[in-house]
Design a protein around this motif. Sequence first.
Motif, PDB file in Angstrom:
ATOM      1  N   VAL A  17       0.877  -1.169   0.000  1.00  0.00           N
ATOM      2  CA  VAL A  17       0.000   0.000   0.000  1.00  0.00           C
ATOM      3  C   VAL A  17       0.914   1.218   0.000  1.00  0.00           C
ATOM      4  O   VAL A  17       1.734   1.382   0.908  1.00  0.00           O
ATOM      5  N   ASP A  18       0.830   2.041  -1.042  1.00  0.00           N
ATOM      6  CA  ASP A  18       1.676   3.236  -1.106  1.00  0.00           C
ATOM      7  C   ASP A  18       1.366   4.175   0.051  1.00  0.00           C
ATOM      8  O   ASP A  18       0.208   4.356   0.428  1.00  0.00           O
ATOM      9  N   VAL A  19       2.432   4.763   0.611  1.00  0.00           N
ATOM     10  CA  VAL A  19       2.276   5.732   1.691  1.00  0.00           C
ATOM     11  C   VAL A  19       2.567   7.115   1.119  1.00  0.00           C
ATOM     12  O   VAL A  19       3.678   7.373   0.642  1.00  0.00           O
ATOM     13  N   ILE A  20       1.576   7.979   1.150  1.00  0.00           N
ATOM     14  CA  ILE A  20       1.747   9.353   0.677  1.00  0.00           C
ATOM     15  C   ILE A  20       2.189  10.192   1.874  1.00  0.00           C
ATOM     16  O   ILE A  20       1.384  10.553   2.734  1.00  0.00           O
ATOM     17  N   ALA A  21       3.492  10.472   1.945  1.00  0.00           N
ATOM     18  CA  ALA A  21       4.036  11.235   3.064  1.00  0.00           C
ATOM     19  C   ALA A  21       3.807  12.728   2.877  1.00  0.00           C
ATOM     20  O   ALA A  21       3.541  13.445   3.845  1.00  0.00           O
ATOM     21  N   LEU A  22       3.931  13.214   1.639  1.00  0.00           N
ATOM     22  CA  LEU A  22       3.676  14.622   1.306  1.00  0.00           C
ATOM     23  C   LEU A  22       2.900  14.655   0.002  1.00  0.00           C
ATOM     24  O   LEU A  22       3.207  13.915  -0.922  1.00  0.00           O
ATOM     25  N   ASP A  23       1.916  15.538  -0.070  1.00  0.00           N
ATOM     26  CA  ASP A  23       1.056  15.593  -1.247  1.00  0.00           C
ATOM     27  C   ASP A  23       0.950  17.027  -1.767  1.00  0.00           C
ATOM     28  O   ASP A  23       0.181  17.828  -1.249  1.00  0.00           O
ATOM     29  N   GLU A  24       1.790  17.355  -2.739  1.00  0.00           N
ATOM     30  CA  GLU A  24       1.803  18.657  -3.412  1.00  0.00           C
ATOM     31  C   GLU A  24       1.877  19.848  -2.444  1.00  0.00           C
ATOM     32  O   GLU A  24       1.041  20.735  -2.437  1.00  0.00           O
ATOM     33  N   VAL A  25       2.928  19.840  -1.622  1.00  0.00           N
ATOM     34  CA  VAL A  25       3.158  20.901  -0.642  1.00  0.00           C
ATOM     35  C   VAL A  25       3.761  22.123  -1.339  1.00  0.00           C
ATOM     36  O   VAL A  25       4.758  22.022  -2.044  1.00  0.00           O
ATOM     37  N   GLY A  39       2.980  18.632  13.663  1.00  0.00           N
ATOM     38  CA  GLY A  39       1.987  17.662  13.201  1.00  0.00           C
ATOM     39  C   GLY A  39       2.099  16.378  13.980  1.00  0.00           C
ATOM     40  O   GLY A  39       3.053  16.152  14.726  1.00  0.00           O
ATOM     41  N   ASP A  40       1.120  15.544  13.798  1.00  0.00           N
ATOM     42  CA  ASP A  40       1.092  14.248  14.459  1.00  0.00           C
ATOM     43  C   ASP A  40       2.230  13.358  13.962  1.00  0.00           C
ATOM     44  O   ASP A  40       2.798  13.592  12.891  1.00  0.00           O
ATOM     45  N   SER A  41       2.510  12.325  14.723  1.00  0.00           N
ATOM     46  CA  SER A  41       3.474  11.320  14.312  1.00  0.00           C
ATOM     47  C   SER A  41       3.036  10.726  12.977  1.00  0.00           C
ATOM     48  O   SER A  41       1.870  10.387  12.788  1.00  0.00           O
ATOM     49  N   GLY A  42       3.983  10.654  12.040  1.00  0.00           N
ATOM     50  CA  GLY A  42       3.671  10.087  10.732  1.00  0.00           C
ATOM     51  C   GLY A  42       3.047  11.051   9.753  1.00  0.00           C
ATOM     52  O   GLY A  42       2.605  10.656   8.677  1.00  0.00           O
ATOM     53  N   SER A  43       3.036  12.345  10.091  1.00  0.00           N
ATOM     54  CA  SER A  43       2.382  13.321   9.212  1.00  0.00           C
ATOM     55  C   SER A  43       3.298  13.889   8.127  1.00  0.00           C
ATOM     56  O   SER A  43       2.843  14.664   7.299  1.00  0.00           O
ATOM     57  N   GLY A  44       4.594  13.516   8.126  1.00  0.00           N
ATOM     58  CA  GLY A  44       5.492  13.943   7.059  1.00  0.00           C
ATOM     59  C   GLY A  44       6.513  15.003   7.439  1.00  0.00           C
ATOM     60  O   GLY A  44       7.236  15.496   6.578  1.00  0.00           O
ATOM     61  N   LYS A  45       6.599  15.354   8.728  1.00  0.00           N
ATOM     62  CA  LYS A  45       7.546  16.398   9.160  1.00  0.00           C
ATOM     63  C   LYS A  45       8.993  16.027   8.821  1.00  0.00           C
ATOM     64  O   LYS A  45       9.705  16.814   8.200  1.00  0.00           O
ATOM     65  N   SER A  46       9.416  14.844   9.214  1.00  0.00           N
ATOM     66  CA  SER A  46      10.801  14.415   8.952  1.00  0.00           C
ATOM     67  C   SER A  46      11.047  14.246   7.465  1.00  0.00           C
ATOM     68  O   SER A  46      12.122  14.604   6.961  1.00  0.00           O
ATOM     69  N   VAL A  55      18.776  15.339   1.415  1.00  0.00           N
ATOM     70  CA  VAL A  55      19.251  13.989   1.725  1.00  0.00           C
ATOM     71  C   VAL A  55      18.310  12.912   1.196  1.00  0.00           C
ATOM     72  O   VAL A  55      18.619  11.729   1.269  1.00  0.00           O
ATOM     73  N   ASP A  56      17.162  13.325   0.673  1.00  0.00           N
ATOM     74  CA  ASP A  56      16.216  12.419   0.028  1.00  0.00           C
ATOM     75  C   ASP A  56      15.659  13.125  -1.202  1.00  0.00           C
ATOM     76  O   ASP A  56      15.716  14.358  -1.290  1.00  0.00           O
ATOM     77  N   ASN A  57      15.141  12.360  -2.139  1.00  0.00           N
ATOM     78  CA  ASN A  57      14.603  12.940  -3.365  1.00  0.00           C
ATOM     79  C   ASN A  57      13.078  12.879  -3.350  1.00  0.00           C
ATOM     80  O   ASN A  57      12.507  11.861  -2.953  1.00  0.00           O
ATOM     81  N   PRO A  58      12.429  13.930  -3.821  1.00  0.00           N
ATOM     82  CA  PRO A  58      10.967  13.890  -3.886  1.00  0.00           C
ATOM     83  C   PRO A  58      10.491  12.972  -5.005  1.00  0.00           C
ATOM     84  O   PRO A  58      11.214  12.721  -5.968  1.00  0.00           O
ATOM     85  N   THR A  59       9.272  12.501  -4.875  1.00  0.00           N
ATOM     86  CA  THR A  59       8.644  11.745  -5.954  1.00  0.00           C
ATOM     87  C   THR A  59       8.318  12.694  -7.096  1.00  0.00           C
ATOM     88  O   THR A  59       8.487  12.361  -8.268  1.00  0.00           O
ATOM     89  N   SER A  60       7.866  13.888  -6.747  1.00  0.00           N
ATOM     90  CA  SER A  60       7.603  14.928  -7.746  1.00  0.00           C
ATOM     91  C   SER A  60       7.661  16.284  -7.065  1.00  0.00           C
ATOM     92  O   SER A  60       7.670  16.389  -5.843  1.00  0.00           O
ATOM     93  N   GLY A  61       7.718  17.329  -7.875  1.00  0.00           N
ATOM     94  CA  GLY A  61       7.767  18.692  -7.359  1.00  0.00           C
ATOM     95  C   GLY A  61       9.166  19.268  -7.388  1.00  0.00           C
ATOM     96  O   GLY A  61      10.119  18.618  -7.836  1.00  0.00           O
ATOM     97  N   GLU A  62       9.262  20.482  -6.896  1.00  0.00           N
ATOM     98  CA  GLU A  62      10.530  21.217  -6.938  1.00  0.00           C
ATOM     99  C   GLU A  62      10.821  21.847  -5.583  1.00  0.00           C
ATOM    100  O   GLU A  62       9.901  22.217  -4.862  1.00  0.00           O
ATOM    101  N   ILE A  63      12.122  21.982  -5.303  1.00  0.00           N
ATOM    102  CA  ILE A  63      12.596  22.669  -4.106  1.00  0.00           C
ATOM    103  C   ILE A  63      13.627  23.691  -4.552  1.00  0.00           C
ATOM    104  O   ILE A  63      14.644  23.331  -5.152  1.00  0.00           O
ATOM    105  N   PHE A  64      13.358  24.944  -4.265  1.00  0.00           N
ATOM    106  CA  PHE A  64      14.283  26.019  -4.601  1.00  0.00           C
ATOM    107  C   PHE A  64      14.897  26.561  -3.315  1.00  0.00           C
ATOM    108  O   PHE A  64      14.174  26.952  -2.403  1.00  0.00           O
ATOM    109  N   ILE A  65      16.213  26.561  -3.246  1.00  0.00           N
ATOM    110  CA  ILE A  65      16.932  27.176  -2.132  1.00  0.00           C
ATOM    111  C   ILE A  65      17.768  28.295  -2.714  1.00  0.00           C
ATOM    112  O   ILE A  65      18.609  28.061  -3.583  1.00  0.00           O
ATOM    113  N   GLN A  66      17.474  29.506  -2.270  1.00  0.00           N
ATOM    114  CA  GLN A  66      18.126  30.712  -2.791  1.00  0.00           C
ATOM    115  C   GLN A  66      18.080  30.734  -4.314  1.00  0.00           C
ATOM    116  O   GLN A  66      19.056  31.065  -4.987  1.00  0.00           O
TER     117      GLN A  66
END
Length: 95
Positions: A17-25, A39-46, A55-66
């Motif tokens: 069963v796929d676990v969706i940790a983050l969904d289009e944040v 957030g609650d335990s298991g809500s995707g904070k870590s 240190v990990d790669n997203p399934t999709s989306g972008e992260i811009f730093i500076q």
Amino acid sequence: MNLLKTNKLSKIYPGIVDVIALDEVNFTMNKGDLTAIVGDSGSGKSTLLHLLAGVDNPTSGEIFIQGEDITKLNREDMTVFRRRNIGVIYQDRKS
């Protein structure tokens, strides 16, 4: 310029069963902003923090730093980027 920006950031851990940790944040942080991630335990904070630190790669989306899209960096370039930009403390005084 935003210090940090995410665009439709998602992370799915595949399994029986796929676990969706983050969904289009989407969010932005500017210099001087104070942000709490709660957030609650298991809500995707870590998961979010691991993605933002590169240190990990997203399934999709972008992260811009500076302004730099770290999701486009290969492993070697990400290592160099982390060393130079993430968790760096700048000191103005002479040691």
